[in-house]
Design a protein around this motif. Structure first.
Motif, mmCIF file in Angstrom:
data_model
loop_
_atom_site.group_PDB
_atom_site.id
_atom_site.type_symbol
_atom_site.label_atom_id
_atom_site.label_comp_id
_atom_site.label_asym_id
_atom_site.label_seq_id
_atom_site.Cartn_x
_atom_site.Cartn_y
_atom_site.Cartn_z
ATOM 1 N N LEU A 57 0.802 -1.234 -0.158
ATOM 2 C CA LEU A 57 -0.031 0.065 0.002
ATOM 3 C C LEU A 57 0.900 1.235 0.088
ATOM 4 C CD1 LEU A 57 -2.954 -1.061 2.404
ATOM 5 C CD2 LEU A 57 -2.843 -0.841 -0.088
ATOM 6 N N ARG A 58 1.856 1.297 0.785
ATOM 7 C CA ARG A 58 3.094 2.378 0.663
ATOM 8 C C ARG A 58 3.415 2.550 -0.825
ATOM 9 N NH1 ARG A 58 7.141 0.709 4.285
ATOM 10 N NH2 ARG A 58 5.656 0.594 5.811
ATOM 11 N N ARG A 59 3.767 1.515 -1.257
ATOM 12 C CA ARG A 59 4.348 1.842 -2.887
ATOM 13 C C ARG A 59 3.253 2.420 -3.592
ATOM 14 N NH1 ARG A 59 6.975 -3.385 -5.613
ATOM 15 N NH2 ARG A 59 4.790 -4.074 -5.881
ATOM 16 N N LEU A 60 1.907 1.786 -3.429
ATOM 17 C CA LEU A 60 0.761 2.341 -4.222
ATOM 18 C C LEU A 60 0.463 3.831 -4.065
ATOM 19 C CD1 LEU A 60 -1.690 1.640 -6.003
ATOM 20 C CD2 LEU A 60 -3.044 1.439 -4.018
ATOM 21 N N TYR A 61 0.799 4.275 -2.806
ATOM 22 C CA TYR A 61 0.667 5.900 -2.485
ATOM 23 C C TYR A 61 1.725 6.667 -2.998
ATOM 24 C CZ TYR A 61 -3.597 5.313 -0.120
ATOM 25 O OH TYR A 61 -5.036 5.212 0.295
ATOM 26 N N HIS A 62 2.999 5.904 -3.023
ATOM 27 C CA HIS A 62 4.113 6.585 -3.648
ATOM 28 C C HIS A 62 4.134 6.570 -5.074
ATOM 29 C CE1 HIS A 62 6.842 5.792 0.009
ATOM 30 N NE2 HIS A 62 6.146 6.569 0.168
ATOM 31 N N SER A 63 3.573 5.613 -5.699
ATOM 32 C CA SER A 63 3.249 5.798 -7.029
ATOM 33 C C SER A 63 2.360 6.922 -7.616
ATOM 34 C CB SER A 63 2.903 4.444 -7.656
ATOM 35 O OG SER A 63 3.652 3.217 -7.313
ATOM 36 N N ARG A 147 14.759 -1.410 -20.918
ATOM 37 C CA ARG A 147 13.991 -0.778 -19.934
ATOM 38 C C ARG A 147 14.089 1.071 -20.257
ATOM 39 N NH1 ARG A 147 10.034 -2.565 -17.654
ATOM 40 N NH2 ARG A 147 10.058 -1.784 -15.414
ATOM 41 N N MET A 148 13.086 1.938 -19.723
ATOM 42 C CA MET A 148 13.165 2.955 -20.024
ATOM 43 C C MET A 148 14.137 3.708 -19.115
ATOM 44 S SD MET A 148 10.300 1.721 -18.618
ATOM 45 C CE MET A 148 9.365 1.506 -17.131
ATOM 46 N N SER A 149 14.626 4.795 -19.387
ATOM 47 C CA SER A 149 15.668 5.609 -19.068
ATOM 48 C C SER A 149 15.318 6.502 -17.606
ATOM 49 C CB SER A 149 16.429 6.596 -19.763
ATOM 50 O OG SER A 149 15.365 7.812 -20.128
ATOM 51 N N ALA A 150 15.976 6.769 -16.637
ATOM 52 C CA ALA A 150 15.612 7.146 -15.579
ATOM 53 C C ALA A 150 14.722 8.355 -15.281
ATOM 54 C CB ALA A 150 16.748 7.574 -14.589
ATOM 55 N N ASN A 151 14.956 9.185 -16.484
ATOM 56 C CA ASN A 151 14.096 10.540 -16.418
ATOM 57 C C ASN A 151 13.218 10.563 -17.606
ATOM 58 O OD1 ASN A 151 13.547 13.035 -14.992
ATOM 59 N ND2 ASN A 151 14.780 14.373 -16.419
ATOM 60 N N SER A 152 12.752 9.403 -18.228
ATOM 61 C CA SER A 152 11.465 9.346 -19.008
ATOM 62 C C SER A 152 10.240 8.987 -18.397
ATOM 63 C CB SER A 152 12.016 8.424 -20.194
ATOM 64 O OG SER A 152 12.346 7.225 -20.001
ATOM 65 N N ILE A 153 10.256 7.569 -18.081
ATOM 66 C CA ILE A 153 9.163 7.069 -17.210
ATOM 67 C C ILE A 153 9.973 6.624 -16.101
ATOM 68 C CG2 ILE A 153 7.555 5.120 -17.149
ATOM 69 C CD1 ILE A 153 6.689 5.948 -19.902
ATOM 70 N N PRO A 154 9.388 7.143 -14.985
ATOM 71 C CA PRO A 154 9.877 6.830 -13.657
ATOM 72 C C PRO A 154 9.434 5.281 -13.231
ATOM 73 C CG PRO A 154 8.136 8.256 -13.118
ATOM 74 C CD PRO A 154 8.245 7.939 -14.869
ATOM 75 N N TYR A 155 10.370 4.358 -13.235
ATOM 76 C CA TYR A 155 10.380 2.670 -13.076
ATOM 77 C C TYR A 155 10.086 2.633 -11.456
ATOM 78 C CZ TYR A 155 15.112 3.897 -12.973
ATOM 79 O OH TYR A 155 16.371 4.533 -13.009
ATOM 80 N N MET A 156 10.247 3.766 -10.618
ATOM 81 C CA MET A 156 9.930 3.289 -9.192
ATOM 82 C C MET A 156 8.372 3.341 -9.023
ATOM 83 S SD MET A 156 11.268 5.833 -6.446
ATOM 84 C CE MET A 156 13.280 5.280 -5.937
ATOM 85 N N ALA A 157 7.808 4.114 -9.946
ATOM 86 C CA ALA A 157 6.391 4.037 -9.927
ATOM 87 C C ALA A 157 5.662 2.658 -10.474
ATOM 88 C CB ALA A 157 5.438 5.368 -10.435
ATOM 89 N N LYS A 158 4.862 1.945 -10.039
ATOM 90 C CA LYS A 158 4.290 0.871 -10.533
ATOM 91 C C LYS A 158 3.242 1.495 -11.266
ATOM 92 C CE LYS A 158 2.825 -3.960 -9.478
ATOM 93 N NZ LYS A 158 3.932 -4.572 -10.327
ATOM 94 N N ALA A 159 3.348 1.942 -12.475
ATOM 95 C CA ALA A 159 2.345 2.736 -13.248
ATOM 96 C C ALA A 159 1.806 1.902 -14.462
ATOM 97 C CB ALA A 159 2.821 3.983 -13.672
ATOM 98 N N GLY A 160 0.638 1.827 -14.946
ATOM 99 C CA GLY A 160 0.032 1.087 -16.099
ATOM 100 C C GLY A 160 1.021 1.152 -17.272
#
Ligand code: PPE
Length: 304
Positions: A57-63, A147-160
């Motif tokens: 849940l913490r990761r969901l709120y961070h995303s 994988r995408m680069s650090a400043n294109s799509i943030p991979y730290m977010a679990k985004a669709g």
């Protein structure tokens, strides 16, 4: 329509499966604007338990935060909603999928005038790469997709939207007769599978790409690192070249869906002896003891 479950928690209440619908003009459909989680509940002799619910849940709120989405429920409310969804469906063990998305509001890229909606579904799901894979291991390839680069799509977010990249990796692997693909970063260093983190065993040490790599900071990854260290296995998080895959003694994937799945070959080169290695087996045993027996030395289990 095949029902995966009876009840889905949708915007604040449980609704029958058929009623959990979105409009085709919802922002998420056009622009991929969602963040989600994958969580597992296990049946144990002590009853059904959810693995690391708070961390998920913490990761969901961070995303959501990264994408400026304000979730219209407190974390405590979603914590309860997850448990309620499992109970309502009567599952002893299941996979739980909370998703937060931008619904229908206005058209155009700007998401800020679209409502933020939340749904939580659950279904029974066997291990991601097949039950047999847990003992036999899977055959994988190195993907031609990075994988995408650090400043294109943030991979730290679990985004669709991240999973467009994951779909390319997965489809390519399947088309070539593999179960999964391993993606490299923009410079050719190891990252992760389309839906799993990656571990190598070399000379008795456990090695995994560090969080500088374009990977999701996996909750199973974190658990395995913890278990390994407590068993006295040295764990190294670092940058790894592709070729390390071909000389590792053991390789495995981790993930909520995949749990701990051994990899038995990469690009048709057998990993070690081509069967599940001893350290992989020990880590699986420690992990499954917790989630299947309900032993909880780390406080990872929430009773349903
Ligand atoms: N990397 C990626 C890209 C990823 O999607 C996952 C989870 C992981 C690593 C492992 O993270 P964790 O579950 O916190 O240990 N992938 C989820 C989605 C799978 C799907 O096909 O859907 C999962 O395992 O739930």
């Amino acid at each position: 329509m095949k029902r995966l479950c009876e009840w889905i928690w949708f915007n604040g209440r449980l609704v029958p499966f058929e009623e959990a619908r979105v409009h085709v003009l919802a922002h998420v459909i056009h622009y991929g604007s969602s963040v989600f989680e994958g969580i597992r509940a296990y049946s144990t002799p002590k009853g059904t338990v959810v693995f690391r619910l708070r961390e998920h849940l913490r990761r969901l709120y961070h995303s959501a935060r990264i994408y400026r989405m304000s979730i219209p429920y407190a974390m405590e409310a979603l914590h309860e909603a997850v448990l309620e969804t499992i109970r309502a469906n009567g599952f002893a063990s299941c996979y739980i999928r909370p998703v937060v998305f931008r619904g229908y509001g206005t058209m155009g890229v700007n998401p800020l005038n679209c409502p933020v909606e939340v749904s939580i579904a659950a279904w029974e799901w066997e291990s991601y790469l097949g039950q047999e894979a847990l003992t036999e291991g899977v055959d994988v390839q190195v993907s031609s997709w990075h994988r995408m680069s650090a400043n294109s799509i943030p991979y730290m977010a679990k985004a669709g939207g991240n999973y467009l990249n994951a779909q390319l990796i997965k489809m390519e692997a399947l088309m070539h007769g593999y179960s999964e693909g391993i993606a490299l970063d923009q410079e050719g260093f190891l990252a992760e599978g389309s839906g799993e983190n990656l571990f190598l065993v070399c000379d008795g040490r456990l090695i995994t790409p560090s969080l500088e790599a374009p990977i999701l900071p996996g909750i199973t990854r974190d658990a395995v690192i913890r278990l390994a260290r407590d068993m006295g296995i040295e764990v190294i998080e670092t940058r790894l070249p592709r070729a390390a895959l071909y000389v590792a003694d053991e390789l495995f994937f981790t993930g909520t869906a995949a749990e701990i799945t051994p990899i038995r070959s990469v690009d048709r080169i057998p990993v070690g002896t081509g069967t599940r290695g001893p350290i992989t087996a020990r880590l699986q045993e420690a992990f499954f003891r917790i989630v299947h027996e309900g032993e909880d030395p780390y406080g990872w289990l929430t009773p349903v």
